[in-house]
Design an enzyme around this catalytic site. Structure first.
Site, PDB file in Angstrom:
ATOM      1  N   THR A 108       0.818  -1.227   0.000  1.00 18.64           N
ATOM      2  CA  THR A 108       0.000   0.000   0.000  1.00 18.64           C
ATOM      3  C   THR A 108       0.842   1.264   0.000  1.00 18.64           C
ATOM      4  OG1 THR A 108      -0.109   0.150   2.417  1.00 18.64           O
ATOM      5  CG2 THR A 108      -1.752  -1.240   1.323  1.00 18.64           C
ATOM      6  N   ASP A 200      17.384   3.048  -2.449  1.00 17.93           N
ATOM      7  CA  ASP A 200      16.930   3.044  -1.057  1.00 17.93           C
ATOM      8  C   ASP A 200      18.009   3.660  -0.173  1.00 17.93           C
ATOM      9  OD1 ASP A 200      16.627   1.986   1.742  1.00 17.93           O
ATOM     10  OD2 ASP A 200      14.822   1.092   0.848  1.00 17.93           O
TER      11      ASP A 200
END
Length: 209
Positions: A108, A200
């Site tokens: 999500t 990242d």
């Protein structure tokens, strides 16, 4: 009303370019993040209040400015925000340090809290909230929510790279805070990563991937 500052200093941009390079290893990446945070902190703290104090120089006595009070807190968003703390503390060693732990659901992309520890008297402090990446804006918005719930109204969010989507979301959710960005990138991809970005930040700071 808060302000948004996109820093365009050549030293910051140069160091961000080195961060983007996939060949930059963990050690150098970590050092660069710290250096960029220090350069950004210099600009973000430009409006810190000062007061005149008496100083005796080898020549005479003079009234000169010093920071008034020590009501400053640095609250990194874990874990990548930790990489920016030492650069900020190099400028203001007396600042208190708190931590907000958030993780992003990989499906999500929504942030979830797992840790929050703030210095005492947070409502009376200027809080600098560092996180290297502002992607969707979800983590930053939630972190500011937490700090505001503790009574703090003086907040400066600091990121090295931002996506337009995340910047707009943060501005909309919290129009009263100041936002400092080292660079505004192009967009988010379908995995909510900033493009061109640098991958990242947490993994590259701590060498976990």
């Amino acid at each position: 009303m808060g302000k948004t500052v996109i820093l365009d200093h050549p030293l910051i941009r140069h160091k961000i370019t080195l961060l983007r390079d996939e060949r930059t290893g963990t050690r150098d990446f970590r050092i660069l993040v710290e250096e960029i945070a220090m350069l950004m902190g210099y600009e973000a703290m430009r409006d810190l209040p000062t007061e005149l104090v008496e100083v005796k120089t080898p020549i005479t006595t003079a009234m000169e400015p010093m920071l008034s009070g020590k009501k400053l807190a640095v609250v990194p968003i874990l874990r990548a925000g930790l990489g920016m703390v030492d650069g900020i503390l190099a400028l203001v060693p007396s600042a208190k340090v708190g931590h907000i732990g958030l993780y992003r659901d990989e499906v999500t992309h929504e942030p979830h809290e797992y840790f929050c520890k703030l210095p005492k008297g947070i409502g009376e402090r200027l809080v600098i909230l560092p996180d290297p990446m502002l992607a969707t804006g979800g983590s930053a918005i939630q972190a500011v929510d937490f700090i505001k719930q503790k009574g703090c109204t003086n907040i400066k969010f600091m990121c090295i790279i931002a996506a337009p989507e995340g910047l707009k979301a943060l501005q909309t959710a919290h129009p009263d805070i100041d936002i400092y960005c080292g660079c505004l990138d192009d967009h988010l991809n379908e995995d909510a990563y900033i493009v061109p970005g640098l991958g990242d930040a947490g993994d590259r700071i701590f060498g976990t991937k």
